[in-house]
Scaffold this motif. Structure first.
Motif, PDB file in Angstrom:
ATOM      1  N   GLY A  96       5.862  44.552 -13.850  1.00  0.00           N
ATOM      2  CA  GLY A  96       6.547  43.899 -12.716  1.00  0.00           C
ATOM      3  C   GLY A  96       7.205  43.211 -12.958  1.00  0.00           C
ATOM      4  N   LEU A  97       6.733  42.283 -13.258  1.00  0.00           N
ATOM      5  CA  LEU A  97       7.723  40.226 -14.011  1.00  0.00           C
ATOM      6  C   LEU A  97       8.674  40.776 -14.505  1.00  0.00           C
ATOM      7  N   THR A  98       9.653  41.489 -14.419  1.00  0.00           N
ATOM      8  CA  THR A  98      10.498  41.098 -15.879  1.00  0.00           C
ATOM      9  C   THR A  98      11.135  39.634 -15.570  1.00  0.00           C
ATOM     10  N   ASN A  99      12.006  39.451 -16.913  1.00  0.00           N
ATOM     11  CA  ASN A  99      11.975  38.012 -16.827  1.00  0.00           C
ATOM     12  C   ASN A  99      11.037  36.846 -16.458  1.00  0.00           C
ATOM     13  N   GLY A 100       9.450  37.317 -16.449  1.00  0.00           N
ATOM     14  CA  GLY A 100       8.508  36.377 -16.901  1.00  0.00           C
ATOM     15  C   GLY A 100       8.183  35.478 -17.650  1.00  0.00           C
ATOM     16  N   ASP A 101       8.333  33.741 -17.530  1.00  0.00           N
ATOM     17  CA  ASP A 101       8.856  33.109 -18.386  1.00  0.00           C
ATOM     18  C   ASP A 101       7.147  32.086 -18.492  1.00  0.00           C
ATOM     19  N   GLY A 102       7.139  31.458 -17.249  1.00  0.00           N
ATOM     20  CA  GLY A 102       5.979  30.458 -17.154  1.00  0.00           C
ATOM     21  C   GLY A 102       4.545  30.932 -16.893  1.00  0.00           C
ATOM     22  N   THR A 109       6.464  31.986 -13.419  1.00  0.00           N
ATOM     23  CA  THR A 109       8.146  31.691 -12.943  1.00  0.00           C
ATOM     24  C   THR A 109       9.223  32.350 -13.937  1.00  0.00           C
ATOM     25  N   ARG A 110       9.938  33.425 -12.875  1.00  0.00           N
ATOM     26  CA  ARG A 110      10.485  35.220 -13.294  1.00  0.00           C
ATOM     27  C   ARG A 110      12.473  33.940 -13.209  1.00  0.00           C
ATOM     28  N   ASN A 111      12.752  33.493 -14.221  1.00  0.00           N
ATOM     29  CA  ASN A 111      14.181  32.804 -14.716  1.00  0.00           C
ATOM     30  C   ASN A 111      14.946  33.246 -14.378  1.00  0.00           C
ATOM     31  N   ARG A 140      13.945  26.630  -2.218  1.00  0.00           N
ATOM     32  CA  ARG A 140      14.761  26.505  -1.506  1.00  0.00           C
ATOM     33  C   ARG A 140      16.737  26.399  -2.437  1.00  0.00           C
ATOM     34  N   GLY A 141      15.961  27.782  -3.147  1.00  0.00           N
ATOM     35  CA  GLY A 141      17.045  27.750  -4.321  1.00  0.00           C
ATOM     36  C   GLY A 141      16.255  26.881  -5.707  1.00  0.00           C
ATOM     37  N   LEU A 142      16.261  28.427  -6.701  1.00  0.00           N
ATOM     38  CA  LEU A 142      15.643  28.142  -7.916  1.00  0.00           C
ATOM     39  C   LEU A 142      16.640  28.464  -8.674  1.00  0.00           C
ATOM     40  N   ARG A 143      17.185  27.236  -9.679  1.00  0.00           N
ATOM     41  CA  ARG A 143      18.655  27.757 -10.910  1.00  0.00           C
ATOM     42  C   ARG A 143      17.072  27.655 -12.386  1.00  0.00           C
ATOM     43  N   PHE A 144      17.176  28.606 -12.247  1.00  0.00           N
ATOM     44  CA  PHE A 144      16.472  29.516 -13.724  1.00  0.00           C
ATOM     45  C   PHE A 144      14.889  29.220 -14.280  1.00  0.00           C
ATOM     46  N   PRO A 145      14.137  28.860 -13.070  1.00  0.00           N
ATOM     47  CA  PRO A 145      12.493  28.662 -12.905  1.00  0.00           C
ATOM     48  C   PRO A 145      12.435  28.958 -14.848  1.00  0.00           C
ATOM     49  N   ALA A 146      12.139  27.740 -15.406  1.00  0.00           N
ATOM     50  CA  ALA A 146      11.099  28.217 -16.736  1.00  0.00           C
ATOM     51  C   ALA A 146       9.705  27.884 -16.521  1.00  0.00           C
ATOM     52  N   THR A 147       8.907  27.034 -16.201  1.00  0.00           N
ATOM     53  CA  THR A 147       7.680  26.661 -16.265  1.00  0.00           C
ATOM     54  C   THR A 147       7.116  26.088 -15.429  1.00  0.00           C
TER      55      THR A 147
END
Length: 474
Positions: A386-392, A403-405, A431-438
């Motif tokens: 359930g953590l699709t697009n999980g990154d850092g 972080t789920r980019n 406040r509006g994330l833009r592809f959070p990575a780590t």
């Protein structure tokens, strides 16, 4: 050609998010779970006078919008969510001239349709920001209430920190780029209610900050560019940014995952170069380690562990590497014989050790699976899905932040005592994330990178300045 596929604007089934309160330098507390995620836009005229408000309340995967604006000409007015959070003059792509509120950019287009359409068109066919028209009465007051799932306050269609723009004329819902709706007469930024954050901004136009690490002894945050490999040092207290090492140093063309070890050395995952770089606290390159030659390496993240080794993920090759105390790199675990199955896309990515020193946790981006890897036996166990697009990953006791980019959220996971099972608690869009990575921890706060790598991959200009955002643990 306009495709005529249509759908009804609907409510979703899952209430997400909660309002938060507090200062940037202190931990913030969650509001009750029943409090819906909401935002407000103060609608201004070109002179800056506030002449109305727009209210946005998350309802499932969509949002309920209520607008009331004064001082407009009676009749219908086009209304859209625009790309950028700026109600400033700028170039209007419809006229190629500088106009009021041109700084808001074009219509928000999360589906990358590059096509203006009506508010019922799926986002792959029309702009996600296309909204119903505002009806203005004889008294000059415009009112609208509608619910849409074309944009949202969270997830892949998240509109936080973007703008709602009201135009002078009706929208024909077909002409690119803006439906012949004319001048931009009102503009407001969608500001998250009940939350305080702090941004660290970067100076470069191509920074795309992917990794972040914190040296608590020096009070310094490090971040690195996924595109050119430049490393920045940020004073966590005052936000002053300096260049720690230029991109391209000893062949480093990219900087992905970053970690600081107990000796203050900065470790850098080199992505497609297949390298691990180690920098001294004064910014000199101590060593560059090369993984075995292969057609498609992708060294994505790394972490020091309590056993004194550093463990490294590769998102294309099914192997976990290990760097020992003497800086020797070897292939530590061949994942081919484990439950982890590599497929198309980004595979193993973020990695952290458990506090007991017994295991590693790693997230698989393309499948959303979280894995526990025993450091002694090398046994691999799936913790959860359930953590699709999980990154850092960041582990704080038995609380895991992910972080789920592409999903534009930070997820909070509660883990069992043995780190063998996990449960998703909440998802936070800030406040509006833009592809959070780590992300990294600074005292009682978290700092997340807003990498915008989706824009880089699609060849779309990024929102600048690039930023890292600091917020309280939730």
């Amino acid at each position: 050609m306009k495709l005529q596929t249509r759908r009804v604007l609907t409510l979703g089934a899952l209430a997400l998010g909660a309002a938060m309160a507090g200062g940037a330098g202190a931990p913030m507390t969650m509001a009750p779970a029943s409090t819906p995620l909401s935002a407000t836009a103060a609608m201004r005229d070109p002179a800056g006078q506030v002449l109305g408000t727009a209210r946005f309340v998350q309802q499932g995967m969509g949002v309920q919008v209520t607008v009331e604006v004064r001082g407009l000409t009676p009749g219908q007015h086009g209304m859209h969510v625009h790309e950028y959070g700026r109600c400033t003059p700028g170039v209007d792509e419809a006229t190629n001239t500088i106009v009021p509120f041109g700084g808001a950019g074009g219509h928000y287009d999360p589906g990358m349709s590059k096509n203006h359409d009506d508010p019922q068109a799926p986002n792959k066919y029309g702009h996600g920001g296309d909204a119903p028209m505002l009806n203005v009465g004889a008294d000059g007051v415009g009112r609208a209430t509608f619910t849409t799932d074309k944009f949202s306050l969270t997830g892949m269609n998240g509109a936080l920190n973007r703008t709602l723009v009201i135009h002078a004329r009706p929208d024909d819902y077909k002409s690119d780029p803006a439906g012949m709706s004319g001048a931009r007469e009102r503009c407001g930024v969608l500001v998250r209610d009940g939350l305080t954050t702090r941004d660290y901004t970067l100076p470069g136009a191509q920074d795309f900050p992917e990794g972040v690490a914190y040296d608590a002894r020096r009070g310094i945050l490090y971040t690195g560019s996924a595109v050119n490999g430049t490393i920045y040092a940020i004073n966590a207290a005052n936000g002053v940014v300096s260049k720690f090492q230029e991109g391209g140093a000893l062949g480093r063309q990219a900087a992905l995952g970053l970690k600081v070890d107990a000796r203050g050395r900065l470790w850098i995952a080199g992505g497609a170069q297949g390298t691990v770089s180690i920098l001294t606290p004064d910014g000199m390159t101590l060593k560059v380690l090369e993984t075995p030659k292969s057609p498609n390496p992708y060294v994505n993240d790394l972490t020091p562990a309590p056993d004194g080794n550093v463990y490294v993920t590769d998102s294309n090759r099914p192997v976990i590497f290990r760097v020992d105390r003497n800086l020797n790199l070897t292939a530590w675990l061949n994942l081919a014989g484990t439950p982890v199955k590599y497929g198309p896309g980004v595979n193993l990515n973020g990695i952290v050790p458990t506090p007991d020193g017994r295991s590693l946790l790693a997230v698989q981006t393309n499948t959303g699976e979280l894995w526990r890897i025993d450091l002694r036996t090398k046994a691999v166990r799936r913790v959860m899905t359930g953590l699709t697009n999980g990154d850092g990953l960041l582990l704080d006791g038995r609380t895991l932040y992910v972080t789920r980019n592409k999903d534009q959220v930070v997820s909070k996971v509660s883990l069992s005592a043995d780190y063998g099972t996990g449960q998703l608690v909440t998802e936070e869009p800030l406040r509006g994330l833009r592809f959070p990575a780590t992300l990294a921890m600074v005292g009682g706060d978290l700092v997340v990178t807003q990498a915008q790598l989706d824009r880089n991959m699609a060849g779309i200009p990024p929102e600048t300045p690039f930023r890292l955002t600091r917020f309280g643990k939730f």
